[in-house]
Design a protein around this motif. Sequence first.
Motif, short mmCIF file in Angstrom:
data_model
loop_
_atom_site.label_atom_id
_atom_site.label_comp_id
_atom_site.label_asym_id
_atom_site.label_seq_id
_atom_site.Cartn_x
_atom_site.Cartn_y
_atom_site.Cartn_z
N LEU A 54 0.84 -1.19 0.00
CA LEU A 54 0.00 0.00 0.00
C LEU A 54 0.88 1.24 0.00
O LEU A 54 1.80 1.37 0.81
N ALA A 55 0.59 2.17 -0.90
CA ALA A 55 1.46 3.32 -1.11
C ALA A 55 1.03 4.56 -0.32
O ALA A 55 -0.15 4.82 -0.10
N MET A 56 2.05 5.32 0.09
CA MET A 56 1.88 6.68 0.60
C MET A 56 2.26 7.64 -0.53
O MET A 56 2.70 7.22 -1.59
N ILE A 57 2.11 8.93 -0.27
CA ILE A 57 2.63 9.93 -1.20
C ILE A 57 3.23 11.07 -0.38
O ILE A 57 2.69 11.43 0.68
N GLY A 58 4.37 11.58 -0.84
CA GLY A 58 5.01 12.65 -0.08
C GLY A 58 6.36 13.01 -0.67
O GLY A 58 6.82 12.38 -1.63
N LEU A 59 6.99 14.01 -0.08
CA LEU A 59 8.32 14.46 -0.50
C LEU A 59 9.28 14.33 0.67
O LEU A 59 9.15 14.99 1.68
N HIS A 60 10.26 13.44 0.50
CA HIS A 60 11.28 13.19 1.52
C HIS A 60 12.11 14.46 1.73
O HIS A 60 12.46 15.14 0.76
N PRO A 61 12.45 14.78 2.98
CA PRO A 61 13.22 16.01 3.22
C PRO A 61 14.57 16.06 2.50
O PRO A 61 15.04 17.15 2.16
N CYS A 62 15.18 14.90 2.26
CA CYS A 62 16.45 14.90 1.56
C CYS A 62 16.29 15.20 0.07
O CYS A 62 17.29 15.42 -0.63
N SER A 63 15.05 15.21 -0.42
CA SER A 63 14.78 15.57 -1.81
C SER A 63 14.31 17.01 -1.94
O SER A 63 13.98 17.45 -3.05
N VAL A 64 14.26 17.74 -0.84
CA VAL A 64 13.80 19.13 -0.86
C VAL A 64 14.93 20.04 -1.32
O VAL A 64 16.06 19.94 -0.84
N ASN A 65 14.60 20.93 -2.27
CA ASN A 65 15.53 21.97 -2.68
C ASN A 65 14.73 23.24 -2.94
O ASN A 65 13.57 23.34 -2.52
N ASN A 66 15.32 24.20 -3.66
CA ASN A 66 14.61 25.47 -3.85
C ASN A 66 13.48 25.37 -4.87
O ASN A 66 12.78 26.36 -5.12
N LYS A 67 13.28 24.19 -5.45
CA LYS A 67 12.17 23.98 -6.37
C LYS A 67 11.19 22.95 -5.81
O LYS A 67 10.49 22.27 -6.57
N PHE A 68 11.12 22.85 -4.49
CA PHE A 68 10.27 21.82 -3.88
C PHE A 68 8.80 22.01 -4.21
O PHE A 68 8.02 21.06 -4.19
N GLY A 69 8.41 23.24 -4.55
CA GLY A 69 7.01 23.50 -4.89
C GLY A 69 6.53 22.68 -6.07
O GLY A 69 5.36 22.29 -6.12
N GLU A 70 7.44 22.39 -7.01
CA GLU A 70 7.08 21.56 -8.15
C GLU A 70 6.73 20.15 -7.71
O GLU A 70 5.80 19.52 -8.23
N GLU A 71 7.48 19.64 -6.72
CA GLU A 71 7.20 18.31 -6.18
C GLU A 71 5.87 18.29 -5.42
O GLU A 71 5.12 17.32 -5.50
N ILE A 72 5.60 19.35 -4.69
CA ILE A 72 4.33 19.43 -3.97
C ILE A 72 3.17 19.43 -4.95
O ILE A 72 2.14 18.76 -4.72
N ASP A 73 3.31 20.13 -6.06
CA ASP A 73 2.26 20.14 -7.09
C ASP A 73 2.04 18.75 -7.65
O ASP A 73 0.90 18.34 -7.92
N ILE A 74 3.13 18.00 -7.84
CA ILE A 74 3.02 16.64 -8.37
C ILE A 74 2.24 15.75 -7.41
O ILE A 74 1.35 14.99 -7.81
N LEU A 75 2.57 15.82 -6.11
CA LEU A 75 1.86 14.95 -5.16
C LEU A 75 0.40 15.36 -5.04
O LEU A 75 -0.47 14.51 -4.81
N LYS A 76 0.11 16.65 -5.21
CA LYS A 76 -1.28 17.10 -5.19
C LYS A 76 -2.05 16.49 -6.36
O LYS A 76 -3.22 16.10 -6.21
N ARG A 77 -1.40 16.40 -7.51
CA ARG A 77 -2.06 15.79 -8.67
C ARG A 77 -2.34 14.32 -8.42
O ARG A 77 -3.42 13.81 -8.76
N TYR A 78 -1.38 13.63 -7.83
CA TYR A 78 -1.60 12.22 -7.49
C TYR A 78 -2.80 12.08 -6.55
O TYR A 78 -3.65 11.20 -6.72
N LEU A 79 -2.85 12.94 -5.55
CA LEU A 79 -3.94 12.86 -4.57
C LEU A 79 -5.30 13.15 -5.19
O LEU A 79 -6.33 12.64 -4.72
#
Length: 253
Positions: free
Chosen positions: A58-83
């Motif tokens: 069973l899957a979760m969705i999220g952004l690991h802190p080690c993958s956070v950079n100054n473009k993290f907003g793009e990753e947040i948008d991606i997980l929102k689309r998945y949700l």
Amino acid sequence: MYLIDTHAHIYLPEFDADRATMMERAKNAGIKQILLPAIDSSTHPQMLQMEQEFEGCLAMIGLHPCSVNNKFGEEIDILKRYLSQRKFIAIGEIGLDFYWDKTFVQEQYEAFHQQIQIALSYGLPIVIHSRNAIDESIDVVKQYPGLRGVFHCFSGNLEQAEAIIGTGFMLGIGGVLTFKNAGLDKVIEKTGLQNVILETDAPYLAPVPFRGKRNEPAYTALVAEKLAMITGRDLEEVQKITTENAEKLFNLL
């Protein structure tokens, strides 16, 4: 009785050579479900493919802190689309990591807060990564009454464990419990099992006697055995309590 591995990255390349047989070993060890924490968009497809191919994943969705950079907003948008497209069991793994790199500390905090707000809007628990940042992560959690979740791979002291339990969060306990000088056994001896769930963090942090080798979900059973030894409870009771805790937190019933 059966067990739940609440945190395993078994979609990573470390398992490409023997994924099917590894899953069979997990089944034979009594592991009924394996929860898959997300890392970032580079691994979301592999994680979701794993969920489709193997029953009990069973899957979760999220952004690991080690993958956070100054473009993290793009990753947040991606997980929102998945949700917006499907359901997930949790938002994770998310949080703070001050061990590897402190270049994007502020961005880590911002990503953490944003994902907590997403979790609350969907009524989902969160799975927290807090390496070298347990106290800071506790401070963040305290800002959100009603938030549910787990401090994954907990390896802190008694004061920190009690603070986490005081927020209503769970302690994710894995292979570190079996490490001779980690001190986690003394902590759990005092806190008990009321807020404990089991995990492996596979392929990382394999328990003794496999320390230093690749971890896998089957080894969840070794952590349960160590918990029984520490708490003086029957293994079946440890299985029952930790499994029920996981089922309640992640709404697996």
